[in-house]
Scaffold this motif. Structure first.
Motif, PDB file in Angstrom:
ATOM      1  N   ILE A 294       7.229  63.602  27.887  1.00 57.55           N
ATOM      2  CA  ILE A 294       7.493  64.867  28.573  1.00 57.55           C
ATOM      3  C   ILE A 294       8.352  65.795  27.728  1.00 57.55           C
ATOM      4  CG2 ILE A 294       8.591  65.915  30.589  1.00 57.55           C
ATOM      5  CD1 ILE A 294       7.843  63.415  32.170  1.00 57.55           C
ATOM      6  N   LYS A 295       9.405  65.275  27.114  1.00 62.60           N
ATOM      7  CA  LYS A 295      10.305  66.153  26.370  1.00 62.60           C
ATOM      8  C   LYS A 295       9.611  66.842  25.190  1.00 62.60           C
ATOM      9  CE  LYS A 295      14.943  66.563  24.522  1.00 62.60           C
ATOM     10  NZ  LYS A 295      16.273  65.953  24.340  1.00 62.60           N
ATOM     11  N   PRO A 296       8.860  66.128  24.334  1.00 65.92           N
ATOM     12  CA  PRO A 296       8.136  66.852  23.267  1.00 65.92           C
ATOM     13  C   PRO A 296       7.119  67.834  23.812  1.00 65.92           C
ATOM     14  CG  PRO A 296       8.243  64.512  22.783  1.00 65.92           C
ATOM     15  CD  PRO A 296       8.723  64.669  24.185  1.00 65.92           C
ATOM     16  N   ALA A 297       6.462  67.483  24.947  1.00 63.37           N
ATOM     17  CA  ALA A 297       5.473  68.401  25.508  1.00 63.37           C
ATOM     18  C   ALA A 297       6.120  69.698  25.970  1.00 63.37           C
ATOM     19  CB  ALA A 297       4.752  67.725  26.677  1.00 63.37           C
ATOM     20  N   ILE A 298       7.310  69.617  26.548  1.00 58.55           N
ATOM     21  CA  ILE A 298       8.008  70.826  26.989  1.00 58.55           C
ATOM     22  C   ILE A 298       8.492  71.630  25.789  1.00 58.55           C
ATOM     23  CG2 ILE A 298      10.055  71.660  28.216  1.00 58.55           C
ATOM     24  CD1 ILE A 298       9.719  69.292  30.109  1.00 58.55           C
ATOM     25  N   GLU A 299       8.968  70.956  24.763  1.00 57.20           N
ATOM     26  CA  GLU A 299       9.487  71.659  23.598  1.00 57.20           C
ATOM     27  C   GLU A 299       8.390  72.354  22.802  1.00 57.20           C
ATOM     28  OE1 GLU A 299      11.705  68.718  21.517  1.00 57.20           O
ATOM     29  OE2 GLU A 299      13.480  68.920  22.808  1.00 57.20           O
ATOM     30  N   VAL A 300       7.138  72.001  23.047  1.00 58.04           N
ATOM     31  CA  VAL A 300       6.033  72.726  22.415  1.00 58.04           C
ATOM     32  C   VAL A 300       6.065  74.199  22.820  1.00 58.04           C
ATOM     33  CG1 VAL A 300       3.516  72.970  22.424  1.00 58.04           C
ATOM     34  CG2 VAL A 300       4.539  70.742  22.098  1.00 58.04           C
ATOM     35  N   LEU A 301       6.562  74.486  24.025  1.00 62.10           N
ATOM     36  CA  LEU A 301       6.638  75.875  24.487  1.00 62.10           C
ATOM     37  C   LEU A 301       7.475  76.728  23.539  1.00 62.10           C
ATOM     38  CD1 LEU A 301       7.188  75.362  28.325  1.00 62.10           C
ATOM     39  CD2 LEU A 301       5.099  76.144  27.202  1.00 62.10           C
ATOM     40  N   ALA A 302       8.507  76.129  22.934  1.00 63.41           N
ATOM     41  CA  ALA A 302       9.367  76.885  22.026  1.00 63.41           C
ATOM     42  C   ALA A 302       8.656  77.211  20.722  1.00 63.41           C
ATOM     43  CB  ALA A 302      10.639  76.100  21.731  1.00 63.41           C
ATOM     44  N   GLY A 303       7.591  76.487  20.400  1.00 64.28           N
ATOM     45  CA  GLY A 303       6.880  76.739  19.142  1.00 64.28           C
ATOM     46  C   GLY A 303       5.711  77.689  19.266  1.00 64.28           C
ATOM     47  N   ILE A 304       5.390  78.127  20.480  1.00 64.02           N
ATOM     48  CA  ILE A 304       4.282  79.067  20.655  1.00 64.02           C
ATOM     49  C   ILE A 304       4.731  80.452  20.210  1.00 64.02           C
ATOM     50  CG2 ILE A 304       2.736  80.136  22.338  1.00 64.02           C
ATOM     51  CD1 ILE A 304       2.932  77.615  24.003  1.00 64.02           C
ATOM     52  N   PRO A 305       3.965  81.157  19.385  1.00 71.70           N
ATOM     53  CA  PRO A 305       4.356  82.507  18.959  1.00 71.70           C
ATOM     54  C   PRO A 305       4.511  83.446  20.151  1.00 71.70           C
ATOM     55  CG  PRO A 305       2.549  81.665  17.608  1.00 71.70           C
ATOM     56  CD  PRO A 305       2.713  80.701  18.742  1.00 71.70           C
TER      57      PRO A 305
END
Length: 486
Positions: A294-305
């Motif tokens: 869950i934590k890496p999946a949520i942090e993907v949001l920070a990498g979206i342009p």
């Protein structure tokens, strides 16, 4: 010689110096029957550092100073009569640089040789055509003085690059030979190498500090120029934003600040509850398997342009809020609104709140939880009455850091909230922020000589002070928290 080729040659000399220096240290130790003071690699590093570092420092200094010297000299060659009415000397110098680059491109294509270029005049019939062929489009006839200045600019740049090449190669070879000849078994090569590394680290830190000072200084000086042209009282207290490049502008910052804080507030209303609930779940309830997913999946949001978030606001969320909420309830007919940008921006900053809060909650000592359990508290009571109060200072710092990230966002606001500067409480109306207007005032071929362009620096300085204050407050709170629980 191209700068990249020069750097490559210096790098090759440094590698060669390392190999030869290491080999010389070993051979001298064997010949004299003495033990080396340092490892053989340090002797090679010493030669390599002397071969590369001073030459690269000269390269950096030269590339910074040479353009200023050449432009100062060439600018003095252009008389005032060659500057169009209402124009600026800096714009003419921009044409000089473009023409000089175009002449280099023409020579590279083989359209001219150096002798023909030296004889070329501004009234040469094919000059505009030949420059257009290499991508340099000139809007009108080039004055003779400007064309001659371009040729001088090109020649001085070429001469400077030649001198730079000779100086760098001479320094690299000379210092490499000098350091190579100094190698001896009792030489403290490790100390020399470590001193170089320490100075390199200090220089890296200094670059970061000087960059910050340069950013602040550029904002302060241009803002001072703006306030000499436009009253500070009207800028800070006027409620009208209406820039007119032909004059008579009204440049009040209050509508922009209102839009900035309104959109950021909506974003925080979305991000803070969701982020905190995610952090509590990850820290207190989720098992290792769920947490690792869950934590890496949520942090993907920070990498979206942010442009992708903006397109989502423009194409999907904006029309949905307009068709299903705003129009039926009579709040508005625009798909661009504060609510659209705020919701999307809130989604974007959820990882900032959740990740920082998760780390802070995990940092709360386990002894506090164990004590609450020993007194008969349930898990939810322990979280509500023990863990969250203990972690509150750090969570507040995380929220303030997320707020500063939201305040500085631009692309989501452009596509999601529009560009209308107004004071309104209706979240379904289009509004704008400080960052959007900074971009709009500096878009296009503008000269920093009018209040309408210089106002961007005043806006930037105001925004910088606000976000800096939020970051300082957040860091202060987090530091106080860490001192208490570490």
């Amino acid at each position: 010689m191209n700068v990249g080729i020069i750097i490559l040659v210096v790098a090759v000399l440094a590698v060669l110096g390392y190999v030869l220096g290491r080999r010389r240290a070993l051979s001298l130790a064997a010949a004299r029957g003495r033990k080396l003071h340092s490892l053989p690699g340090y002797y090679g590093q010493t030669v390599a550092l002397f071969a590369a570092v001073p030459a690269l420092l000269v390269l950096v200094a030269w590339l910074l100073v040479q353009p200023m010297l050449i432009e100062t000299r060439v600018s003095g060659m252009i008389p005032d009569s060659a500057i169009p009415d209402g124009g600026a000397r800096s714009l003419v110098m921009a044409d000089v640089r473009r023409i000089a680059e175009g002449l280099d491109a023409v020579l590279a294509q083989g359209g001219l040789d150096e002798s023909e270029l030296s004889d070329m005049r501004a009234d040469f019939t094919n000059v505009r055509t030949r420059l257009a062929e290499v991508g340099v489009a000139l809007g009108g006839e080039v004055p003779t003085e400007v064309f001659e200045a371009a040729k001088t600019y090109r020649q001085d740049t070429k001469t400077g690059n030649t001198l730079l090449t000779v100086l760098m190669l001479a320094m690299s070879i000379g210092l490499a030979v000098w350091s190579y000849r100094r190698i001896a078994p009792d030489m403290r090569a490790r100390n020399v190498s470590e001193t170089f590394v320490r100075m390199l680290l200090i220089a890296a830190s200094t670059v970061a500090i000087l960059t910050t000072i340069g950013i602040v200084a550029s904002l302060v000086f241009e803002t001072y120029s703006f306030f000499k042209m436009y009253p500070a009282s009207e800028f800070f207290f006027s409620t009208v934003w209406n820039p007119q490049f032909r004059g008579g502008s009204e440049l009040g910052i209050l509508p922009l600040l209102w839009g900035t804080f309104y959109i950021s507030l909506v974003a925080l209303i979305v991000a803070v509850p969701l982020g905190l609930m995610i952090a509590i779940y990850l820290a207190e309830y989720a098992g290792p398997t769920a947490r690792s997913f869950i934590k890496p999946a949520i942090e993907v949001l920070a990498g979206i342009p942010t442009i992708v978030y903006g397109l989502f606001a423009l194409v999907t969320l904006g029309p949905f809020l307009r068709d299903w909420i705003a129009q039926p309830l009579g709040f508005g007919t625009s798909s661009s609104s504060v609510l659209t940008a705020g919701i999307v921006m809130g989604i974007m900053i959820i990882p900032f709140v959740s990740s920082l809060s998760d780390d802070i909650i995990n940092a709360v000592p386990q002894a506090l939880r164990d004590g609450a359990y020993a007194l008969g508290a349930t898990r939810s009571e322990t979280i509500k009455q023990v863990v969250m109060p203990a972690a509150l200072p750090g969570i507040v710092g995380a929220i303030l850091l997320a707020a500063s990230r939201a305040i500085g966002e631009t692309m989501i606001v452009v596509l999601g909230a529009g560009a209308s500067a107004k004071l309104s409480l209706n979240p379904f109306e289009a509004m704008t922020t400080v960052t959007v207007k900074i971009v709009s005032q500096l878009t296009g071929d503008t000269e920093f000589a009018s209040p309408e362009t210089l106002v961007a620096f005043a806006l930037g300085l105001t925004l910088f002070v606000l976000t800096l204050g939020l970051n300082v407050l957040a860091l202060y709170i987090v530091r106080k928290y860490r001192e208490q629980y570490e």
